[in-house]
Design a protein around this motif. Structure first.
Motif, short mmCIF file in Angstrom:
data_model
loop_
_atom_site.label_atom_id
_atom_site.label_comp_id
_atom_site.label_asym_id
_atom_site.label_seq_id
_atom_site.Cartn_x
_atom_site.Cartn_y
_atom_site.Cartn_z
N ALA A 91 0.81 -1.22 0.00
CA ALA A 91 0.00 0.00 0.00
C ALA A 91 0.84 1.27 0.00
O ALA A 91 0.30 2.36 -0.03
N ALA A 92 2.16 1.13 0.02
CA ALA A 92 3.05 2.30 0.10
C ALA A 92 2.76 3.26 -1.05
O ALA A 92 2.48 2.83 -2.16
N PRO A 93 2.79 4.55 -0.81
CA PRO A 93 3.13 5.21 0.45
C PRO A 93 1.96 5.16 1.43
O PRO A 93 0.84 5.49 1.08
N ALA A 94 2.27 4.73 2.64
CA ALA A 94 1.25 4.59 3.68
C ALA A 94 1.91 4.66 5.05
O ALA A 94 3.07 4.29 5.21
N PRO A 95 1.16 5.13 6.05
CA PRO A 95 1.73 5.17 7.41
C PRO A 95 1.86 3.77 7.99
O PRO A 95 0.96 2.95 7.85
N LEU A 96 2.99 3.52 8.65
CA LEU A 96 3.18 2.25 9.34
C LEU A 96 2.85 2.39 10.82
O LEU A 96 2.24 1.52 11.42
N LYS A 97 3.32 3.48 11.41
CA LYS A 97 3.03 3.78 12.81
C LYS A 97 2.72 5.26 12.90
O LYS A 97 3.36 6.08 12.23
#
Length: 122
Positions: A91-97
């Motif tokens: 799904a990048a770019p996406a938040p991981l944390k």
């Protein structure tokens, strides 16, 4: 002079909605552009907020050349299952944390970049 101090206090305490309404009035009735009015009213606050940022989001921009290594690391760092970790990397770019301390965010970024991922902090 006291009237100006009172006026300044009122300006500083305006809500976002009130600033928007004020900008519209200044444009419509006095020909003053809203962008200039917003900068004058909110000028110092934006700089102060950016300087005092204490929570960061770790954003996975791209998996890089070692996608498998990044997936395994994301699984380890986030506690996600293998399928969910792969989905997060895909799904990048996406938040991981989100909303982590500066130290934790920098540590996560360093580990992910070492594995070949492209990461940014916001």
């Amino acid at each position: 002079m006291a009237d100006l101090k009172k006026f300044a206090e009122e300006l500083v305490n305006l809500t976002v909605k009130e600033v928007s309404e004020l900008a519209q009035i200044l444009k419509d009735e006095y020909g003053i552009e809203p962008a200039a009015a917003a900068v004058v009213v909110a000028g110092g606050d934006a700089e102060g907020a950016a300087a005092e940022q204490t929570e960061f989001d770790v954003i996975l921009v791209a998996a890089g050349g070692s996608k498998l290594a990044v997936v395994k690391l994301v699984k380890e760092l986030t506690g996600l299952g293998l399928k969910d970790a792969k989905a997060a990397v895909d799904a990048a770019p996406a938040p991981l944390k989100e909303k982590v301390s500066k130290e934790e965010a920098e540590a996560l970024k360093a580990q992910l970049e070492e594995a070949g991922a492209e990461v940014e902090l916001k």
